[in-house]
Scaffold this active site. Structure first.
Site, PDB file in Angstrom:
ATOM      1  N   LYS A 158       0.829  -1.220   0.000  1.00 46.00           N
ATOM      2  CA  LYS A 158       0.000   0.000   0.000  1.00 46.00           C
ATOM      3  C   LYS A 158       0.850   1.252   0.000  1.00 46.00           C
ATOM      4  O   LYS A 158       0.657   2.153  -0.822  1.00 46.00           O
ATOM      5  CB  LYS A 158      -0.914   0.022   1.235  1.00 46.00           C
ATOM      6  CG  LYS A 158      -2.005  -0.994   1.256  1.00 46.00           C
ATOM      7  CD  LYS A 158      -2.937  -0.782   2.408  1.00 46.00           C
ATOM      8  CE  LYS A 158      -2.252  -0.728   3.754  1.00 46.00           C
ATOM      9  NZ  LYS A 158      -1.510  -1.951   4.090  1.00 46.00           N
ATOM     10  N   GLU A 184       1.725   7.244  11.477  1.00 39.40           N
ATOM     11  CA  GLU A 184       2.925   6.828  10.747  1.00 39.40           C
ATOM     12  C   GLU A 184       4.021   6.379  11.713  1.00 39.40           C
ATOM     13  O   GLU A 184       4.211   6.963  12.784  1.00 39.40           O
ATOM     14  CB  GLU A 184       3.461   7.999   9.923  1.00 39.40           C
ATOM     15  CG  GLU A 184       2.681   8.289   8.660  1.00 39.40           C
ATOM     16  CD  GLU A 184       3.049   7.337   7.551  1.00 39.40           C
ATOM     17  OE1 GLU A 184       4.166   7.414   7.023  1.00 39.40           O
ATOM     18  OE2 GLU A 184       2.196   6.494   7.218  1.00 39.40           O
ATOM     19  N   ARG A 185       4.748   5.338  11.325  1.00 34.71           N
ATOM     20  CA  ARG A 185       5.971   5.001  12.056  1.00 34.71           C
ATOM     21  C   ARG A 185       7.017   6.076  11.768  1.00 34.71           C
ATOM     22  O   ARG A 185       7.064   6.630  10.677  1.00 34.71           O
ATOM     23  CB  ARG A 185       6.494   3.637  11.619  1.00 34.71           C
ATOM     24  CG  ARG A 185       5.520   2.494  11.838  1.00 34.71           C
ATOM     25  CD  ARG A 185       6.082   1.187  11.278  1.00 34.71           C
ATOM     26  NE  ARG A 185       5.141   0.101  11.414  1.00 34.71           N
ATOM     27  CZ  ARG A 185       4.208  -0.209  10.516  1.00 34.71           C
ATOM     28  NH1 ARG A 185       4.108   0.525   9.404  1.00 34.71           N
ATOM     29  NH2 ARG A 185       3.384  -1.210  10.701  1.00 34.71           N
TER      30      ARG A 185
END
Length: 462
Positions: A158, A184-185
């Site tokens: 993705k 988000e990381r």
């Protein structure tokens, strides 16, 4: 109005107001501010009225260090986000604080909770947004000024496909780009930032992050903050805007965490009872006007590859196009791993894309569906046991599926193969030739991970 903290339970706080002399409590959505023992400001958003003189709020920062009895100030205008041309090239959080080491942006601010455009102000989605990816432009054209969802489980590509779409469209698009990183990381956020710097597209983009380690309130409001920035470019700058959101499922998850902390009873499969309203509040603000359009591309995680999950089903209702990624295609190395039979677009009609495009897309889907029906028979009995008509369909379907793969620019450092941008016209010509049998003599590898269709005697595009 005088106010003080009277209860702190994790990110949920209660504030008591002095409502003497006929004063009223601040409305739901108003912003509150308090200082912790270190002198840091902690922003909070009112989410409910707990009593005649008390409100309940969600903290948008760590509540460690807040003390009972602390003085609280209120901003009835609600949470604000900086807007304007000067945000291009910046990396911010949902409160407008810089994450790129630069000074905080000055200038006008807009409230992040806003009404969506009325029906009379909207323009119907009728334009096609070319991406340069064959399988998308032929079988699932993206709408200009509409919502596109990118569905897939963990590890099917993705984010890679999202970055490729961003790379292609930014290089062939004039206007503004806004990216919302929801949950988000830190590694992913840093990689995207550096990639955009290296490719020269950061100067026209605004990145708004609510990282995975932030409180649920921040992750829940990051999408609305990014959308507010996009609305300014559309309404005041009168520019077309590309809005990328990764990942919208984490927006739903953050809303579920907020709902649980407030003590609301869960609904279907444990999701919050307000999920439909929260999703609609976000999606309905993405609209085209007569001046400009917001085109959104949204990555959506599918839990356990279950496309019927309530959160996924709710998001489907608001989309003009949906790209469903297939774990089986990814395992076979067919990238982009878009499932051509499960993906769809409301634009794939002759009135929008033209009679030829609509006809070729329908023929391609029919051919690929026929191949899927015959796969079990081929696995059991072999290709030679099929009738000549079915064998011909399988040969062409396999070549068509491989032709719809192509190398991507964002994976060049891993594969060593440069990305290819293919126009819709070239992609349609290639599909038509394959389905007509002009490529039956060509080995399948000749069509795999290439650009336009090579002619006789011509090597495939690298």
């Amino acid at each position: 109005m005088k106010a003080e903290l009277v209860a702190i339970g994790g990110p949920v706080v209660e504030v008591r107001f002095d409502i003497s002399e006929g004063r009223e409590l601040p409305p739901i959505g108003a912003a509150l501010m308090a200082e912790n023992v270190r002198g840091d400001a902690v922003t909070m958003e009112i989410v409910g009225h707990a009593a005649s003189d008390r409100v309940r709020a969600i903290a948008l920062a760590d509540t460690d260090g807040l003390a009972l009895g602390s003085t609280v100030s209120a901003n009835v205008g609600g949470l604000q986000m900086p807007v304007g041309e000067h945000l291009r090239g910046r990396v911010l959080d949902m409160r407008g604080n810089p994450l790129d080491g630069k000074p905080r942006p000055e200038g006008p601010t807009w409230p992040i909770v806003r009404r969506s455009r009325s029906l009379v102000e909207r323009v119907p989605v009728r334009g096609v947004f070319e991406t340069g990816l064959k399988i998308i432009d032929v079988l699932c054209p993206l709408p200009r000024g509409g919502n596109t969802g990118l569905f897939g489980g963990a590890g099917v590509g993705k984010t890679v496909l999202m970055m490729e779409l961003m790379h292609n469209t930014v290089h062939h698009h004039r206007g503004a780009t806004v990216f919302a990183g929801i949950g988000e990381r830190s590694r992913e956020a840093r990689e995207l930032w550096l990639d955009m710097q290296g490719s020269g597209v950061l100067d026209s983009s605004v990145l708004v992050y609510g990282q995975m380690g932030e409180t649920p309130g921040i992750r829940f409001r990051t999408a609305l903050a990014a959308l507010t920035v996009a609305e300014w470019f559309r309404d005041e700058g009168r520019q077309d805007v590309l809005l990328f959101m990764d990942n919208v499922f984490r927006f739903v998850q953050a809303g579920n965490e907020v709902s649980g902390m407030l003590g609301r009873p869960p609904s279907r499969v444990g999701y919050q009872p307000t999920m439909a309203a929260e999703v609609a509040e976000l999606e309905e603000r993405i609209a085209s006007t007569r001046q400009a359009a917001i085109t959104s591309l949204q990555a959506i995680y599918v839990p356990a590859d279950d496309i019927t999950d309530p959160a996924v089903s709710e998001l489907f209702k608001h989309l003009d196009a949906s790209l469903v990624l297939s774990r089986e295609a990814a395992s076979e190395g067919l990238y982009p791993a878009v499932d051509p039979l499960r993906s769809s677009s409301t634009l794939l009609v002759p009135e929008v894309v033209g009679p030829r495009h609509a006809r070729l897309a329908a023929q391609a889907r029919k051919l690929l569906a026929k191949y899927e029906e015959l796969r079990d028979i081929i696995a059991l009995m072999g290709l030679d046991e099929l009738s000549p008509t079915d064998r011909k369909a399988v040969i062409r379907a396999r070549r068509l599926r491989r032709f719809l793969t192509q190398p991507m620019a964002v994976t060049e450092s891993f594969t060593g193969q440069p990305g290819v941008y293919v126009s819709t016209a070239d992609a349609l010509d290639g599909c038509e030739a394959i389905m007509a049998g002009a490529c039956d003599h060509m080995p399948e590898p000749t069509l795999y991970m290439r650009g336009r269709l090579p002619t006789r005697g011509e090597e495939a595009d690298p």
